[in-house]
Design a protein around this motif. Structure first.
Motif, mmCIF file in Angstrom:
data_model
loop_
_atom_site.group_PDB
_atom_site.id
_atom_site.type_symbol
_atom_site.label_atom_id
_atom_site.label_comp_id
_atom_site.label_asym_id
_atom_site.label_seq_id
_atom_site.Cartn_x
_atom_site.Cartn_y
_atom_site.Cartn_z
ATOM 1 N N GLU A 23 7.610 32.322 33.147
ATOM 2 C CA GLU A 23 7.980 31.654 31.902
ATOM 3 C C GLU A 23 7.563 32.486 30.690
ATOM 4 O O GLU A 23 8.297 32.586 29.711
ATOM 5 C CB GLU A 23 7.327 30.279 31.848
ATOM 6 N N ALA A 24 6.405 33.116 30.774
ATOM 7 C CA ALA A 24 5.941 33.958 29.673
ATOM 8 C C ALA A 24 6.857 35.164 29.488
ATOM 9 O O ALA A 24 7.163 35.556 28.355
ATOM 10 C CB ALA A 24 4.508 34.406 29.925
ATOM 11 N N ILE A 25 7.319 35.756 30.591
ATOM 12 C CA ILE A 25 8.237 36.893 30.485
ATOM 13 C C ILE A 25 9.559 36.448 29.871
ATOM 14 O O ILE A 25 10.104 37.111 28.988
ATOM 15 C CB ILE A 25 8.461 37.537 31.872
ATOM 16 N N LEU A 26 10.095 35.308 30.320
ATOM 17 C CA LEU A 26 11.358 34.814 29.758
ATOM 18 C C LEU A 26 11.219 34.485 28.277
ATOM 19 O O LEU A 26 12.129 34.750 27.485
ATOM 20 C CB LEU A 26 11.832 33.587 30.536
ATOM 21 N N ASN A 27 10.087 33.886 27.890
ATOM 22 C CA ASN A 27 9.877 33.584 26.469
ATOM 23 C C ASN A 27 9.790 34.846 25.642
ATOM 24 O O ASN A 27 10.211 34.856 24.487
ATOM 25 C CB ASN A 27 8.614 32.742 26.286
ATOM 26 N N LYS A 28 9.248 35.906 26.206
ATOM 27 C CA LYS A 28 9.152 37.170 25.495
ATOM 28 C C LYS A 28 10.513 37.843 25.395
ATOM 29 O O LYS A 28 10.861 38.414 24.369
ATOM 30 C CB LYS A 28 8.154 38.077 26.220
ATOM 31 N N MET A 29 11.304 37.766 26.487
ATOM 32 C CA MET A 29 12.617 38.408 26.499
ATOM 33 C C MET A 29 13.650 37.633 25.687
ATOM 34 O O MET A 29 14.487 38.226 25.007
ATOM 35 C CB MET A 29 13.111 38.548 27.939
ATOM 36 N N PHE A 30 13.614 36.316 25.779
ATOM 37 C CA PHE A 30 14.603 35.471 25.125
ATOM 38 C C PHE A 30 13.899 34.423 24.267
ATOM 39 O O PHE A 30 13.822 33.250 24.639
ATOM 40 C CB PHE A 30 15.493 34.767 26.157
ATOM 41 N N PRO A 31 13.385 34.818 23.107
ATOM 42 C CA PRO A 31 12.654 33.846 22.289
ATOM 43 C C PRO A 31 13.589 32.790 21.706
ATOM 44 O O PRO A 31 14.714 33.089 21.301
ATOM 45 C CB PRO A 31 12.038 34.706 21.188
ATOM 46 N N LEU A 32 13.131 31.558 21.706
ATOM 47 C CA LEU A 32 13.896 30.456 21.138
ATOM 48 C C LEU A 32 13.292 30.127 19.771
ATOM 49 O O LEU A 32 12.545 29.179 19.622
ATOM 50 C CB LEU A 32 13.859 29.240 22.061
ATOM 51 N N SER A 33 13.649 30.932 18.795
ATOM 52 C CA SER A 33 13.048 30.765 17.476
ATOM 53 C C SER A 33 13.896 29.909 16.550
ATOM 54 O O SER A 33 13.508 29.649 15.430
ATOM 55 C CB SER A 33 12.816 32.138 16.832
#
Length: 147
Positions: A23-33
């Motif tokens: 989940e941390a890798i996905l959040n880093k790759m595809f941030p939902l800002s």
């Protein structure tokens, strides 16, 4: 290296489980800002109201919507026509199914591309800047009841 990718800030602790790590890798790759509020769904009456207030953008919006319908119909017609044509070819059931799949997809792409060209040329969509018209409508909708 992986710890640096997974951490959300310098000095942050490494995730405890594999799920948290992923989940941390996905959040880093595809941030939902994008935290902006979502717009409500609109109706044809809302589009008509926009067309009355913005005559040029409204006319362009109607042309773009008509072009989208023509393109969708071309896609569906190509899919169905290609599948029906290739289903009529002689062969076994598995052969017919495969030929229907391949023929339907290829004719669907051909129908989509040809109907896109027809819509673009017949309606003059090549003269319209679609993203600009769409953004004008979305801005208007946000101001007039869309939020």
């Amino acid at each position: 290296m992986l710890c640096a990718i997974a951490s959300t800030s310098p000095g942050a602790a490494m995730p405890a489980t594999a799920g948290q790590f992923g989940e941390a890798i996905l959040n880093k790759m595809f941030p939902l800002s994008d935290t902006s509020p979502r717009l409500k769904a609109w109706t044809k009456a809302d589009i008509e109201k926009f067309c009355k207030e913005n005559p040029q953008a409204g006319a362009d919006l109607k042309k773009l919507r008509t072009g989208g319908v023509i393109t969708g119909l071309g896609l569906v017609g190509g899919l169905g026509g290609g599948a029906a044509f290739w289903a009529s070819r002689p062969g076994t059931l598995n052969g017919k199914l495969m030929s229907m799949l391949i023929g339907g997809l290829s004719c669907g792409v051909l129908g989509f591309l040809s109907s896109t060209s027809v819509a673009s040329l017949s309606l003059g969509l090549y003269k319209i800047e679609g993203t600009k018209v769409n953004q004008q409508y979305l801005d208007w909708w946000a101001k007039n009841g869309g939020l």
